[in-house]
Design an enzyme around this catalytic site. Structure first.
Site, PDB file in Angstrom:
ATOM      1  N   GLU A 187       0.742  -1.121  -0.050  1.00 19.52           N
ATOM      2  CA  GLU A 187      -0.059   0.008  -0.058  1.00 19.52           C
ATOM      3  C   GLU A 187       0.780   1.182   0.144  1.00 19.52           C
ATOM      4  O   GLU A 187       1.872   1.382   0.661  1.00 19.52           O
ATOM      5  CB  GLU A 187      -0.837   0.064   1.181  1.00 19.52           C
ATOM      6  CG  GLU A 187      -1.764  -1.137   1.385  1.00 19.52           C
ATOM      7  CD  GLU A 187      -2.920  -1.144   0.247  1.00 19.52           C
ATOM      8  OE1 GLU A 187      -3.164  -0.103  -0.611  1.00 19.52           O
ATOM      9  OE2 GLU A 187      -3.564  -2.223  -0.021  1.00 19.52           O
ATOM     10  N   ARG A 212     -18.273  -0.574   4.621  1.00 24.80           N
ATOM     11  CA  ARG A 212     -19.408  -1.377   3.814  1.00 24.80           C
ATOM     12  C   ARG A 212     -19.964  -2.109   4.698  1.00 24.80           C
ATOM     13  O   ARG A 212     -21.194  -2.233   4.769  1.00 24.80           O
ATOM     14  CB  ARG A 212     -18.496  -2.053   2.720  1.00 24.80           C
ATOM     15  CG  ARG A 212     -19.587  -2.585   1.585  1.00 24.80           C
ATOM     16  CD  ARG A 212     -18.651  -3.179   0.490  1.00 24.80           C
ATOM     17  NE  ARG A 212     -17.590  -3.986   0.992  1.00 24.80           N
ATOM     18  CZ  ARG A 212     -17.527  -5.273   1.530  1.00 24.80           C
ATOM     19  NH1 ARG A 212     -18.803  -5.790   1.319  1.00 24.80           N
ATOM     20  NH2 ARG A 212     -16.482  -5.827   1.894  1.00 24.80           N
ATOM     21  N   CYS A 238      -8.339  -1.363   8.381  1.00 17.57           N
ATOM     22  CA  CYS A 238      -6.863  -1.662   7.820  1.00 17.57           C
ATOM     23  C   CYS A 238      -6.348   0.027   7.544  1.00 17.57           C
ATOM     24  O   CYS A 238      -5.213   0.291   7.851  1.00 17.57           O
ATOM     25  CB  CYS A 238      -6.587  -2.220   6.630  1.00 17.57           C
ATOM     26  SG  CYS A 238      -6.825  -3.860   7.137  1.00 17.57           S
ATOM     27  N   HIS A 297      -1.520  -5.687   2.145  1.00 12.21           N
ATOM     28  CA  HIS A 297      -2.635  -6.587   2.224  1.00 12.21           C
ATOM     29  C   HIS A 297      -2.214  -7.965   1.756  1.00 12.21           C
ATOM     30  O   HIS A 297      -1.221  -7.957   0.584  1.00 12.21           O
ATOM     31  CB  HIS A 297      -3.762  -5.780   1.364  1.00 12.21           C
ATOM     32  CG  HIS A 297      -4.673  -5.068   2.316  1.00 12.21           C
ATOM     33  ND1 HIS A 297      -4.722  -3.613   2.094  1.00 12.21           N
ATOM     34  CD2 HIS A 297      -5.482  -5.493   2.884  1.00 12.21           C
ATOM     35  CE1 HIS A 297      -5.659  -3.213   2.818  1.00 12.21           C
ATOM     36  NE2 HIS A 297      -6.184  -4.281   3.678  1.00 12.21           N
TER      37      HIS A 297
HETATM   38  N1  PCA Z   1      -8.730  -6.364   6.932  1.00 10.96           N
HETATM   39  C1  PCA Z   1      -9.532  -5.355   7.120  1.00 10.96           C
HETATM   40  C2  PCA Z   1      -9.521  -5.113   8.479  1.00 10.96           C
HETATM   41  C3  PCA Z   1      -8.754  -6.000   9.008  1.00 10.96           C
HETATM   42  C4  PCA Z   1      -8.158  -6.805   7.975  1.00 10.96           C
HETATM   43  O1  PCA Z   1      -7.394  -8.035   7.889  1.00 10.96           O
HETATM   44  C5  PCA Z   1      -9.174  -4.064   5.921  1.00 10.96           C
HETATM   45  O2  PCA Z   1      -8.546  -4.405   4.887  1.00 10.96           O
HETATM   46  O3  PCA Z   1      -9.611  -3.071   6.274  1.00 10.96           O
END
Ligand code: PCA
Length: 202
Positions: free
Chosen positions: A79, A89, A142, A166
């Site tokens: 990211e 959402r 996140c 991610h």
């Molecule tokens: N993914 C979510 C929150 C916790 C996670 O593992 C996100 O992408 O916001």
């Protein structure tokens, strides 16, 4: 070198979170290059930033990487930008679903990672590990954690390198949802290890 690696609890009805499992696996692994601390954050807009802030204060890491699961991730998704926006959402694990609120009322609209993401992306690809750079970490928990981490780093001067990655689902999660991209846990663990070693080497 002191490193903080964070993951998240499961959320949204899932039984697993690959980010948590990667942290658990790596917390037991030893390296002469790092002093690795891990922390599992709650999937909560209100509690996760506090838990992150406490972990950063306790560890005072030189490098902090937060990991999160995304159903849309098909490889390591590095990211670049955290947004000062919360717009959910689905409800978080506290049944809270903010819409059009700010992470930090006084903060900038966006903050940028301090990881050398282009070099990292190139390095991973050269090692045969699929990765890509993403320009939004979404507007769920996140992103709130990512924004909080970058704001902390900017204000305090540590961690020097701060970023968010991610990761895709685990195979057992993909069994329940068809057409869901996934990677085996061992693959993700060694990929994250490779990322940390790359960052340590500078
Ligand atoms: N993914 C979510 C929150 C916790 C996670 O593992 C996100 O992408 O916001």
């Amino acid at each position: 070198m002191r490193i903080l690696l964070t993951g998240f609890e499961p959320f949204g009805g899932d039984k697993h979170n690959p980010a948590q499992r990667i942290c658990e696996a790596l917390s037991e692994s030893k390296s002469e290059h790092w002093d690795l601390r891990t922390c599992i954050l709650p999937v909560s807009f209100t509690k996760a930033p506090i838990a992150l802030w406490q972990a950063v204060e306790e560890v005072k890491p030189e490098i902090a990487i937060c990991l999160g699961y995304s159903a849309k991730a098909d490889c390591f998704v590095i990211e670049r930008i955290a947004l000062n926006i919360e717009d959910a959402r689905i409800a978080d694990n506290d049944h809270y679903r903010p819409q059009d609120t700010l992470v930090e009322p006084e903060g900038a609209l966006a903050l940028e990672t301090t990881l050398p993401i282009r070099a990292l992306d190139t390095h991973l690809r050269e090692r045969g590990i699929p990765a890509r750079i993403s320009y939004t970490a979404g507007t769920f928990v996140c992103n709130t954690v990512f924004y909080t981490l970058l704001l902390e780093a900017q204000t305090k001067g540590y961690p020097r390198l701060a970023g968010f990655i991610h990761v895709p689902a685990l195979p057992e999660m993909a069994l329940e949802k068809r057409e869901q991209p996934f990677l085996p846990l061992e693959y993700m663990v060694s990929g994250i290890r490779e990322i940390l070693e790359f960052l340590i080497r500078g």
